[in-house]
Structure formats: structure tokens, C-alpha cells
Scaffold this motif. Structure first.
Motif, PDB file in Angstrom:
ATOM      1  N   ARG A  14       0.836  -1.214   0.000  1.00 47.57           N
ATOM      2  CA  ARG A  14       0.000   0.000   0.000  1.00 47.57           C
ATOM      3  C   ARG A  14       0.864   1.254   0.000  1.00 47.57           C
ATOM      4  NH1 ARG A  14      -5.805  -0.552  -0.110  1.00 47.57           N
ATOM      5  NH2 ARG A  14      -5.738   1.540   0.727  1.00 47.57           N
ATOM      6  N   GLN A  15       1.980   1.209   0.717  1.00 48.90           N
ATOM      7  CA  GLN A  15       2.876   2.358   0.773  1.00 48.90           C
ATOM      8  C   GLN A  15       3.502   2.610  -0.594  1.00 48.90           C
ATOM      9  OE1 GLN A  15       6.285   1.850   3.310  1.00 48.90           O
ATOM     10  NE2 GLN A  15       6.458   4.045   3.689  1.00 48.90           N
ATOM     11  N   ILE A  16       3.866   1.547  -1.291  1.00 48.57           N
ATOM     12  CA  ILE A  16       4.467   1.678  -2.614  1.00 48.57           C
ATOM     13  C   ILE A  16       3.487   2.320  -3.592  1.00 48.57           C
ATOM     14  CG2 ILE A  16       5.286   0.342  -4.607  1.00 48.57           C
ATOM     15  CD1 ILE A  16       6.545  -1.610  -2.561  1.00 48.57           C
ATOM     16  N   THR A  17       2.203   1.989  -3.452  1.00 48.67           N
ATOM     17  CA  THR A  17       1.204   2.567  -4.358  1.00 48.67           C
ATOM     18  C   THR A  17       0.839   3.993  -3.977  1.00 48.67           C
ATOM     19  OG1 THR A  17      -0.658   1.663  -3.103  1.00 48.67           O
ATOM     20  CG2 THR A  17       0.217   0.309  -4.892  1.00 48.67           C
ATOM     21  N   GLY A  18       1.364   4.490  -2.870  1.00 46.03           N
ATOM     22  CA  GLY A  18       1.157   5.886  -2.504  1.00 46.03           C
ATOM     23  C   GLY A  18       0.091   6.122  -1.454  1.00 46.03           C
ATOM     24  N   ASP A  19      -0.474   5.068  -0.887  1.00 47.97           N
ATOM     25  CA  ASP A  19      -1.484   5.237   0.151  1.00 47.97           C
ATOM     26  C   ASP A  19      -0.828   5.647   1.465  1.00 47.97           C
ATOM     27  OD1 ASP A  19      -3.532   4.551  -1.542  1.00 47.97           O
ATOM     28  OD2 ASP A  19      -3.509   2.440  -0.983  1.00 47.97           O
ATOM     29  N   SER A  20      -1.549   6.439   2.238  1.00 44.27           N
ATOM     30  CA  SER A  20      -1.019   6.880   3.527  1.00 44.27           C
ATOM     31  C   SER A  20      -1.196   5.780   4.572  1.00 44.27           C
ATOM     32  CB  SER A  20      -1.756   8.135   3.991  1.00 44.27           C
ATOM     33  OG  SER A  20      -3.087   7.823   4.342  1.00 44.27           O
ATOM     34  N   ARG A  21      -0.551   5.963   5.693  1.00 48.17           N
ATOM     35  CA  ARG A  21      -0.684   5.014   6.801  1.00 48.17           C
ATOM     36  C   ARG A  21      -2.133   4.951   7.267  1.00 48.17           C
ATOM     37  NH1 ARG A  21       1.859   2.393  11.047  1.00 48.17           N
ATOM     38  NH2 ARG A  21       0.916   2.702  13.094  1.00 48.17           N
ATOM     39  N   ASN A  22      -2.801   6.094   7.322  1.00 49.78           N
ATOM     40  CA  ASN A  22      -4.196   6.118   7.748  1.00 49.78           C
ATOM     41  C   ASN A  22      -5.092   5.334   6.784  1.00 49.78           C
ATOM     42  OD1 ASN A  22      -3.743   7.567  10.069  1.00 49.78           O
ATOM     43  ND2 ASN A  22      -4.184   9.541   9.123  1.00 49.78           N
ATOM     44  N   VAL A  27      -8.260   0.284   5.822  1.00 49.11           N
ATOM     45  CA  VAL A  27      -8.521  -0.952   5.087  1.00 49.11           C
ATOM     46  C   VAL A  27      -8.340  -2.163   6.003  1.00 49.11           C
ATOM     47  CG1 VAL A  27      -7.707  -2.390   3.183  1.00 49.11           C
ATOM     48  CG2 VAL A  27      -7.927   0.063   2.867  1.00 49.11           C
ATOM     49  N   LEU A  28      -7.304  -2.166   6.806  1.00 46.84           N
ATOM     50  CA  LEU A  28      -7.070  -3.280   7.726  1.00 46.84           C
ATOM     51  C   LEU A  28      -8.191  -3.408   8.758  1.00 46.84           C
ATOM     52  CD1 LEU A  28      -3.233  -2.942   8.298  1.00 46.84           C
ATOM     53  CD2 LEU A  28      -4.418  -4.794   7.117  1.00 46.84           C
ATOM     54  N   LYS A  29      -8.669  -2.289   9.275  1.00 46.24           N
ATOM     55  CA  LYS A  29      -9.767  -2.323  10.241  1.00 46.24           C
ATOM     56  C   LYS A  29     -11.028  -2.892   9.611  1.00 46.24           C
ATOM     57  CE  LYS A  29      -8.172   1.591  12.985  1.00 46.24           C
ATOM     58  NZ  LYS A  29      -8.441   2.987  13.358  1.00 46.24           N
ATOM     59  N   ARG A  30     -11.291  -2.521   8.374  1.00 48.24           N
ATOM     60  CA  ARG A  30     -12.473  -3.057   7.692  1.00 48.24           C
ATOM     61  C   ARG A  30     -12.338  -4.563   7.500  1.00 48.24           C
ATOM     62  NH1 ARG A  30     -14.504   0.824   2.972  1.00 48.24           N
ATOM     63  NH2 ARG A  30     -16.550   0.395   3.830  1.00 48.24           N
ATOM     64  N   TYR A  31     -11.143  -5.020   7.155  1.00 48.52           N
ATOM     65  CA  TYR A  31     -10.903  -6.449   6.977  1.00 48.52           C
ATOM     66  C   TYR A  31     -11.132  -7.203   8.291  1.00 48.52           C
ATOM     67  CZ  TYR A  31      -8.479 -10.834   6.211  1.00 48.52           C
ATOM     68  OH  TYR A  31      -8.170 -12.164   6.146  1.00 48.52           O
ATOM     69  N   ILE A  32     -10.572  -6.670   9.367  1.00 43.87           N
ATOM     70  CA  ILE A  32     -10.722  -7.300  10.678  1.00 43.87           C
ATOM     71  C   ILE A  32     -12.202  -7.339  11.079  1.00 43.87           C
ATOM     72  CG2 ILE A  32     -10.253  -7.003  13.153  1.00 43.87           C
ATOM     73  CD1 ILE A  32      -7.481  -5.883  12.248  1.00 43.87           C
ATOM     74  N   THR A  33     -12.921  -6.267  10.823  1.00 45.74           N
ATOM     75  CA  THR A  33     -14.341  -6.217  11.152  1.00 45.74           C
ATOM     76  C   THR A  33     -15.119  -7.268  10.384  1.00 45.74           C
ATOM     77  OG1 THR A  33     -14.190  -3.859  11.641  1.00 45.74           O
ATOM     78  CG2 THR A  33     -16.384  -4.735  11.180  1.00 45.74           C
ATOM     79  N   ARG A  34     -14.864  -7.403   9.086  1.00 48.11           N
ATOM     80  CA  ARG A  34     -15.562  -8.413   8.281  1.00 48.11           C
ATOM     81  C   ARG A  34     -15.269  -9.814   8.784  1.00 48.11           C
ATOM     82  NH1 ARG A  34     -13.987  -5.113   3.926  1.00 48.11           N
ATOM     83  NH2 ARG A  34     -12.228  -6.477   3.537  1.00 48.11           N
TER      84      ARG A  34
END
Length: 54
Positions: A14-22, A27-34
């Protein structure tokens, strides 16, 4: 993002594609929730099936 190798690799991609840490955390929180909801839902269905069978 510290302990799990898969999560570290995901965050790196995600960092390589330019997404921020937030963005990555969101995205990780949504995955964990699902995943958590699916586990709870399955447990409730199993419990309901047991009570209906009795």
C-alpha cells in the motif's frame, strides 16, 4: 502491522502505491471487522441450530 508478516507485506504494498498510513489502517480495520463479524455470525448460527435440534 508490527507482528504479522502478511500485514507488513500488505502495508508495504500500500505504501508503494502511494497510500497513507491512515488509509492502510482503515482498510485493515475493515478487513478485521468483516472477519470478526463472520466468526460471530457463524457461531450464532451454530448455536441456533443446536437449540432448534434439541
Amino acid at each position: 502491522m508490527i507482528h504479522d508478516q502478511r500485514t507488513r507485506e500488505f502495508a508495504r504494498r500500500r505504501q508503494i502505491t502511494g497510500d497513507s498510513r491512515n488509509d492502510t489502517l482503515r482498510v485493515l480495520k475493515r478487513y478485521i471487522t468483516r472477519e470478526t463479524f463472520a466468526i460471530i455470525r457463524d457461531a450464532l448460527r451454530s448455536e441456533q441450530a443446536l437449540t432448534e435440534a434439541a
